[in-house]
Every structure is written in C-alpha cells, then in structure tokens.
Scaffold this active site. Structure first.
Site, short mmCIF file in Angstrom:
data_model
loop_
_atom_site.label_atom_id
_atom_site.label_comp_id
_atom_site.label_asym_id
_atom_site.label_seq_id
_atom_site.Cartn_x
_atom_site.Cartn_y
_atom_site.Cartn_z
N GLY A 73 8.79 -34.51 61.89
CA GLY A 73 8.74 -33.26 61.13
C GLY A 73 7.51 -33.17 60.23
N THR A 79 4.48 -32.04 60.86
CA THR A 79 3.78 -30.75 60.96
C THR A 79 4.47 -29.71 60.08
OG1 THR A 79 3.47 -31.36 63.28
CG2 THR A 79 2.86 -29.13 62.66
N HIS A 104 1.07 -42.27 58.19
CA HIS A 104 2.26 -42.87 58.80
C HIS A 104 2.46 -44.31 58.33
CE1 HIS A 104 2.81 -39.46 61.37
NE2 HIS A 104 1.80 -39.70 62.17
N SER A 127 11.23 -37.23 71.03
CA SER A 127 10.08 -36.40 70.71
C SER A 127 8.78 -37.19 70.90
CB SER A 127 10.19 -35.89 69.26
OG SER A 127 9.11 -35.08 68.93
N LYS A 168 10.43 -28.33 70.89
CA LYS A 168 11.71 -27.60 70.83
C LYS A 168 12.12 -27.32 69.40
CE LYS A 168 14.34 -28.80 74.95
NZ LYS A 168 15.55 -29.49 75.41
#
Ligand code: A3P
Length: 324
Positions: free
Chosen positions: A69, A71, A129, A159, A291
C-alpha cells in the site's frame, strides 16, 4: 547489526560477494545483509542511503514492505501535507505518479548517487523499505516522523508475485498458467523461509510495530485493511500524527472526503499518467495499480499453502500483540 559506516565504497563490491544469496520470484538474486533480503540490483542504493542520508526534523518517512500500500500512502500523505498549496482538483497527483512525488530513498535517490539532490522544500516526504533497525541513525535520532503501512502477508505476497513476474514476462494472472503456478509454488517455499524482497516479512513489520509501541509520537503504524475499511478515520489519524490536523471547517467542507476520493484506487488507476506513463526505470506506472482489494490471495494460493504460511507468521508474531 553491521553498521554500514564500516563498509566503505571501495570494498563494497567485495563485501557484497560474501553475502548469502537466494533467488527472488523472478530468479533475480536477493542478498542477505543485517537479517534483510535486499534485491541485489538495489543493495548499493540501500547501503548508500544508510551511510549517507541525514534526516531533518521536518522529514516524513513512509516505510513499508513492498506491495503493502506504499503507492496509496504516498498519495494520501502528499495530499494531506500539501493541501494548503493545491486543491484536490489541481493536485500534482493528477499529472505525476505518487512515486515521482515521493521518491524511494534506496532506489530512486541513493542508487543513482551517493549524494542525491534532496534540496526540496520542507517537509520532505521520502519513502523506504528498509527495516526500522537498519534505518540511518539520523532518522531514528531526529524528530522526523515515520509512517509505516503493512498488509495481510498473503495479499502482500500475491501482489509481489504478480508485480515481479510482470516485470519480466508480462504474465497478468499467475494462477492462469501452469508454468506460473509452479513458479508461485517455488516462490512460496521461499517466503515461508522469509526469503523475499526486503523480507523476512515478520522482521520488517515487527521492527516498525515495536518502534510504534515504544515511540508512538515518532512512528505511526497503519494497516492496508484498516485504510480500506475506514479511510476517513485513518486520514484524520494520519493528518494529526503528521502535525497537519484537519480543522473543523475543513471537515465540514468535506476536504477529507475529497482527499480520499482523489487518492482512491479507482481514481488514481484511471488517470492518464498512471495508465500509460512509464517510470525512468522503464517500469509502467500501471504496474502499481492492479486490483487494490483485500483477500485476493484466495484466488492464487491453495488453502493448505495459506494455512502453512499463517502458522509460520503467527509463530513469528507471537507475543508481539500484532495480528492480521
Ligand atoms: P494488488 O496487487 O493486490 O492490487 P505498493 O504500492 O506497496 O507497491 O502496493 C501495491 C498494491 O497496492 C497493489 O495491490 C495495488 O493495486 C494497491 N494499490 C495501489 N494504489 C492503491 C490505492 N490508491 N488504493 C488501494 N490500493 C492501492
């Protein structure tokens, strides 16, 4: 923990060759350093970030496991912080992808230069990250804020699998072809051992979870699923935490709803820049919008795979108070 300051540029290459190596979903190498699996093609950026970044008190660092998540969090944070400059209708998000407005420290900035231009107006919003325990000391020591977003590890893994596979082969749906379903099986063995980009998952999330408990004014811990369930409440939490709380007037005028709509999956995904734009790395912006649902893992992983992984994750998170 090996402090990065001790690894100098001239012997970095030699040092990297000594690190344990495994394969990512797409066969590209991951290297284990300080208990983190770094993609080999960006570990230099991660090292340089850890060695050279100096935080400012006004900085906002958005942290995550990939595909959790990030973005969305970038779009939300950018919109909250810049709302006095741009109305949602004039937002730079309409013409620029979230990853351009909020660059990755390891990949976009420090992979290209040991001394990237970070001279943008405060507050600088940057993302990474890297695990909390491996962040540059100045991030942990300064008063800058960190927002972490995590996600159900099964959805995160699916994902990530689709993202990594698409990067090399353009496969859209991993469970639709037998060769990719055997690849997902193989990759799944890896994630059960914690071998994945910026993994192990449990070390990444726990490092920020613990920091958020110890320093709640410094680290805000968010979950993708909670954002999906109640974006308004979470936007308020985010704005307050960052020191940009919504006024009563803004609430009445519907500013929070407007930001949530601007940053919604459906809105961002359909913007021209995110549909057809390409990142300088060659990656299509559309790769970051697939999605945007919770529970998609059920379409790609068998119940027994899921059960096995949950057992491992539960064991690793046991006693931490963190659940999914
Ligand atoms: P899926 O692959 O499950 O669709 P990251 O941004 O960390 O790379 O994570 C990407 C995941 O977040 C993808 O999940 C992507 O579709 C989803 N995503 C991207 N933008 C989103 C948004 N605005 N709202 C909700 N989900 C979003």
């Amino acid at each position: 923990i090996i402090f990065m300051e001790t690894v100098k540029e001239d012997n970095l290459q030699e040092f990297l060759l000594t690190l344990p190596s495994e394969k990512n979903w797409d066969g590209t190498p991951l290297l284990l350093f300080n208990e983190t699996w770094y993609p080999a093609n960006s570990i230099r950026g991660a090292v340089s970030f850890q060695q050279n970044f100096r935080a400012q008190d006004s900085d906002i660092i958005l942290a995550s496991m990939p595909k959790s998540g990030t973005t969305w969090l970038k779009a939300l944070t950018f919109s909250v912080v810049s709302r006095d400059r741009y109305s949602p209708k004039e937002s730079p998000l309409i013409t620029a992808p979230p990853h351009e407005l909020v660059p990755f420290l390891e990949v976009d900035l420090y992979l290209k230069s040991q001394n990237p231009d970070l001279d943008f107006p405060p507050p600088r919003i940057l993302s990474c990250h890297t695990h909390y325990t491996s962040l540059p000391q100045s991030i942990r020591d300064s008063n800058c804020k960190i927002v972490y977003v995590c996600r159900n590890p099964l959805d995160q893994a699916v994902s990530d699998f689709v993202f990594v596979r698409n990067r090399v082969s353009g496969i859209a749906n991993p469970s639709s072809s037998s060769s990719s379903s055997s690849l997902i099986d193989e990759g799944f063995e890896n994630i059960c051992r914690g071998v994945q980009s910026y993994g192990p998952f449990w070390n990444n999330v726990l490092s920020y979870w613990k920091a958020s408990l110890e320093r709640p004014d410094k680290v805000l811990f968010l979950k993708y699923e909670d954002l999906k369930e109640d974006i308004i409440l979470n936007l308020k939490r985010l704005a307050e935490f960052l020191g940009f709380p919504f006024t009563e007037e803004e609430e009445k005028e519907g500013v929070i709803e407007e930001i949530s709509r601007l940053c919604s999956f459906d809105n961002l995904k359909d913007l021209e820049v995110n549909k057809n734009g390409v990142r300088p790395s060659g990656m299509r912006n559309s790769a970051f919008f697939r999605k945007g649902e919770t529970g998609d893992w059920g379409n790609h992983l068998s119940p027994s795979m899921a059960e096995r992984f949950w057992k491992i994750v539960e064991e690793k998170l046991d006693g931490s108070g963190l659940t999914f």
